[in-house]
Design a protein around this motif. Structure first.
Motif, PDB file in Angstrom:
ATOM      1  N   VAL A  44       0.843  -1.206   0.000  1.00 38.26           N
ATOM      2  CA  VAL A  44       0.000   0.000   0.000  1.00 38.26           C
ATOM      3  C   VAL A  44       0.875   1.252   0.000  1.00 38.26           C
ATOM      4  CG1 VAL A  44      -1.724   1.317   1.297  1.00 38.26           C
ATOM      5  CG2 VAL A  44      -1.962  -1.155   1.086  1.00 38.26           C
ATOM      6  N   VAL A  45       1.913   1.255   0.815  1.00 37.95           N
ATOM      7  CA  VAL A  45       2.823   2.405   0.838  1.00 37.95           C
ATOM      8  C   VAL A  45       3.514   2.559  -0.513  1.00 37.95           C
ATOM      9  CG1 VAL A  45       4.925   3.332   1.894  1.00 37.95           C
ATOM     10  CG2 VAL A  45       3.155   2.322   3.339  1.00 37.95           C
ATOM     11  N   ILE A 138     -15.566 -10.145   5.648  1.00 37.09           N
ATOM     12  CA  ILE A 138     -15.432  -9.474   6.948  1.00 37.09           C
ATOM     13  C   ILE A 138     -13.966  -9.418   7.361  1.00 37.09           C
ATOM     14  CG2 ILE A 138     -15.972  -9.668   9.412  1.00 37.09           C
ATOM     15  CD1 ILE A 138     -18.723 -10.823   8.499  1.00 37.09           C
ATOM     16  N   ALA A 139     -13.252 -10.523   7.170  1.00 38.65           N
ATOM     17  CA  ALA A 139     -11.826 -10.544   7.505  1.00 38.65           C
ATOM     18  C   ALA A 139     -11.056  -9.534   6.661  1.00 38.65           C
ATOM     19  CB  ALA A 139     -11.257 -11.950   7.305  1.00 38.65           C
ATOM     20  N   GLY A 140     -11.395  -9.439   5.379  1.00 42.02           N
ATOM     21  CA  GLY A 140     -10.736  -8.470   4.496  1.00 42.02           C
ATOM     22  C   GLY A 140     -11.029  -7.037   4.910  1.00 42.02           C
ATOM     23  N   LEU A 141     -12.245  -6.769   5.344  1.00 39.13           N
ATOM     24  CA  LEU A 141     -12.598  -5.427   5.829  1.00 39.13           C
ATOM     25  C   LEU A 141     -11.786  -5.056   7.064  1.00 39.13           C
ATOM     26  CD1 LEU A 141     -16.485  -5.466   5.465  1.00 39.13           C
ATOM     27  CD2 LEU A 141     -14.920  -3.907   4.329  1.00 39.13           C
ATOM     28  N   VAL A 142     -11.716  -5.977   8.007  1.00 40.92           N
ATOM     29  CA  VAL A 142     -11.008  -5.692   9.267  1.00 40.92           C
ATOM     30  C   VAL A 142      -9.513  -5.527   9.028  1.00 40.92           C
ATOM     31  CG1 VAL A 142     -10.413  -6.645  11.532  1.00 40.92           C
ATOM     32  CG2 VAL A 142     -12.755  -6.803  10.696  1.00 40.92           C
ATOM     33  N   THR A 143      -8.905  -6.487   8.329  1.00 40.37           N
ATOM     34  CA  THR A 143      -7.457  -6.395   8.104  1.00 40.37           C
ATOM     35  C   THR A 143      -7.110  -5.224   7.190  1.00 40.37           C
ATOM     36  OG1 THR A 143      -7.564  -8.020   6.311  1.00 40.37           O
ATOM     37  CG2 THR A 143      -7.054  -8.851   8.522  1.00 40.37           C
ATOM     38  N   GLY A 144      -7.942  -4.982   6.179  1.00 38.22           N
ATOM     39  CA  GLY A 144      -7.714  -3.833   5.298  1.00 38.22           C
ATOM     40  C   GLY A 144      -7.789  -2.515   6.044  1.00 38.22           C
ATOM     41  N   PHE A 145      -8.722  -2.430   6.994  1.00 36.16           N
ATOM     42  CA  PHE A 145      -8.846  -1.228   7.808  1.00 36.16           C
ATOM     43  C   PHE A 145      -7.597  -1.013   8.656  1.00 36.16           C
ATOM     44  CE2 PHE A 145     -10.098   0.819  11.803  1.00 36.16           C
ATOM     45  CZ  PHE A 145     -10.591   2.026  11.318  1.00 36.16           C
ATOM     46  N   LEU A 146      -7.128  -2.074   9.306  1.00 33.62           N
ATOM     47  CA  LEU A 146      -5.934  -1.960  10.159  1.00 33.62           C
ATOM     48  C   LEU A 146      -4.697  -1.608   9.340  1.00 33.62           C
ATOM     49  CD1 LEU A 146      -6.550  -4.995  12.542  1.00 33.62           C
ATOM     50  CD2 LEU A 146      -6.855  -2.558  13.050  1.00 33.62           C
ATOM     51  N   ILE A 147      -4.518  -2.273   8.203  1.00 38.84           N
ATOM     52  CA  ILE A 147      -3.380  -1.988   7.328  1.00 38.84           C
ATOM     53  C   ILE A 147      -3.494  -0.561   6.796  1.00 38.84           C
ATOM     54  CG2 ILE A 147      -2.280  -2.604   5.129  1.00 38.84           C
ATOM     55  CD1 ILE A 147      -1.678  -4.540   7.461  1.00 38.84           C
ATOM     56  N   GLY A 148      -4.703  -0.127   6.486  1.00 38.52           N
ATOM     57  CA  GLY A 148      -4.921   1.233   6.003  1.00 38.52           C
ATOM     58  C   GLY A 148      -4.553   2.285   7.029  1.00 38.52           C
ATOM     59  N   ASN A 152      -1.476   4.781   6.187  1.00 41.58           N
ATOM     60  CA  ASN A 152      -1.719   6.220   6.131  1.00 41.58           C
ATOM     61  C   ASN A 152      -0.698   6.974   6.986  1.00 41.58           C
ATOM     62  OD1 ASN A 152      -3.188   8.482   5.234  1.00 41.58           O
ATOM     63  ND2 ASN A 152      -4.329   8.524   7.152  1.00 41.58           N
ATOM     64  N   GLU A 153      -0.422   6.461   8.150  1.00 47.59           N
ATOM     65  CA  GLU A 153       0.570   7.100   9.028  1.00 47.59           C
ATOM     66  C   GLU A 153       1.974   7.008   8.434  1.00 47.59           C
ATOM     67  OE1 GLU A 153       0.031   9.045  11.691  1.00 47.59           O
ATOM     68  OE2 GLU A 153      -2.063   8.778  11.113  1.00 47.59           O
ATOM     69  N   MET A 154       2.299   5.864   7.834  1.00 47.65           N
ATOM     70  CA  MET A 154       3.626   5.725   7.215  1.00 47.65           C
ATOM     71  C   MET A 154       3.786   6.684   6.041  1.00 47.65           C
ATOM     72  SD  MET A 154       4.490   1.661   7.236  1.00 47.65           S
ATOM     73  CE  MET A 154       5.989   1.896   6.292  1.00 47.65           C
ATOM     74  N   LYS A 156       2.338   9.522   5.576  1.00 50.15           N
ATOM     75  CA  LYS A 156       2.490  10.877   6.106  1.00 50.15           C
ATOM     76  C   LYS A 156       3.926  11.148   6.538  1.00 50.15           C
ATOM     77  CE  LYS A 156      -2.147  11.435   8.026  1.00 50.15           C
ATOM     78  NZ  LYS A 156      -2.897  11.525   9.308  1.00 50.15           N
ATOM     79  N   ARG A 157       4.575  10.133   7.082  1.00 50.93           N
ATOM     80  CA  ARG A 157       5.930  10.310   7.612  1.00 50.93           C
ATOM     81  C   ARG A 157       7.017  10.131   6.548  1.00 50.93           C
ATOM     82  NH1 ARG A 157       2.649   9.501  11.536  1.00 50.93           N
ATOM     83  NH2 ARG A 157       3.089   9.835  13.728  1.00 50.93           N
ATOM     84  N   LEU A 158       6.664   9.598   5.406  1.00 51.97           N
ATOM     85  CA  LEU A 158       7.633   9.370   4.329  1.00 51.97           C
ATOM     86  C   LEU A 158       7.484  10.401   3.216  1.00 51.97           C
ATOM     87  CD1 LEU A 158       7.368   5.487   4.053  1.00 51.97           C
ATOM     88  CD2 LEU A 158       9.170   6.796   5.165  1.00 51.97           C
ATOM     89  N   VAL A 159       7.239  11.640   3.587  1.00 51.46           N
ATOM     90  CA  VAL A 159       6.992  12.689   2.581  1.00 51.46           C
ATOM     91  C   VAL A 159       8.210  12.942   1.715  1.00 51.46           C
ATOM     92  CG1 VAL A 159       5.125  13.839   3.822  1.00 51.46           C
ATOM     93  CG2 VAL A 159       7.497  14.493   4.275  1.00 51.46           C
ATOM     94  N   ASN A 160       9.402  12.723   2.214  1.00 53.45           N
ATOM     95  CA  ASN A 160      10.628  13.009   1.461  1.00 53.45           C
ATOM     96  C   ASN A 160      11.010  11.895   0.495  1.00 53.45           C
ATOM     97  OD1 ASN A 160      10.884  15.468   2.751  1.00 53.45           O
ATOM     98  ND2 ASN A 160      12.120  14.603   4.399  1.00 53.45           N
ATOM     99  N   ILE A 161      10.334  10.761   0.577  1.00 56.67           N
ATOM    100  CA  ILE A 161      10.657   9.636  -0.295  1.00 56.67           C
ATOM    101  C   ILE A 161       9.687   9.644  -1.467  1.00 56.67           C
ATOM    102  CG2 ILE A 161      10.719   7.151  -0.509  1.00 56.67           C
ATOM    103  CD1 ILE A 161      11.591   6.999   2.365  1.00 56.67           C
TER     104      ILE A 161
END
Length: 163
Positions: A44-45, A138-148, A152-154, A156-161
């Protein structure tokens, strides 16, 4: 060019590390085949930081290497089907616009399971495995949400890459 190769190597190494860590986690919800999908965090990143062709190459490389290291032939086939379908859906949604990183990741989690279920139907030559679809959605929704969330945080922190 050199930095692109270096970033590709780092992303591949991170994906393999996450695959290994996930193989060590005794995460069983009583549902066979359901995993957190930690390595998909890197995909995703990469979708946001790399060229799409390179992201596909990264996904295939990760699946094949982790399959040989931590799985077997069938795990490679199931993971390739799920990974390529989910990456295709995520890339289409990203290109279309209007979706957050989390929304794209949730779609990727759902379609990863759909791709694996299609391969399972082909392998066992019956449609009866479709009864497993609601559980996998349901499993895809839950895991996709957690990975998302984490992706998203990663991002945000990798703006220079940017490759």
């Amino acid at each position: 060019m050199k930095s692109r190769v270096a970033y590709f190597g780092v992303f591949t190494a991170l994906a393999l590390i996450f695959s290994y860590v996930e193989s060590l986690i005794p995460f069983q919800m009583g549902i066979p085949g359901v995993k957190l999908g930690l390595a998909n965090l890197i995909i995703v990143v990469a979708l946001y930081k790399m060229d799409l062709r390179e992201t596909y190459l990264l996904s295939v490389t990760r699946v094949v290497l982790s399959g040989f290291l931590f799985g077997n032939y069938f795990s490679i086939i199931y993971s390739l089907a799920g990974g390529l379908l989910s990456l295709t859906v995520m890339a289409c949604l990203k290109k279309r616009g209007g979706f957050s990183v989390m929304g794209i990741s949730v779609a990727g989690g759902v379609f990863h399971n759909v791709g694996q279920l299609v391969v399972a139907m082909l392998v066992v030559e019956t449609y009866s495995v479709m009864y497993y679809l609601p559980v996998l959605l349901i499993a895809g929704l839950v895991t996709g949400f957690l990975i998302g969330l984490v992706s998203n945080e990663m991002i945000k922190r990798l703006v220079n890459i940017q490759m």
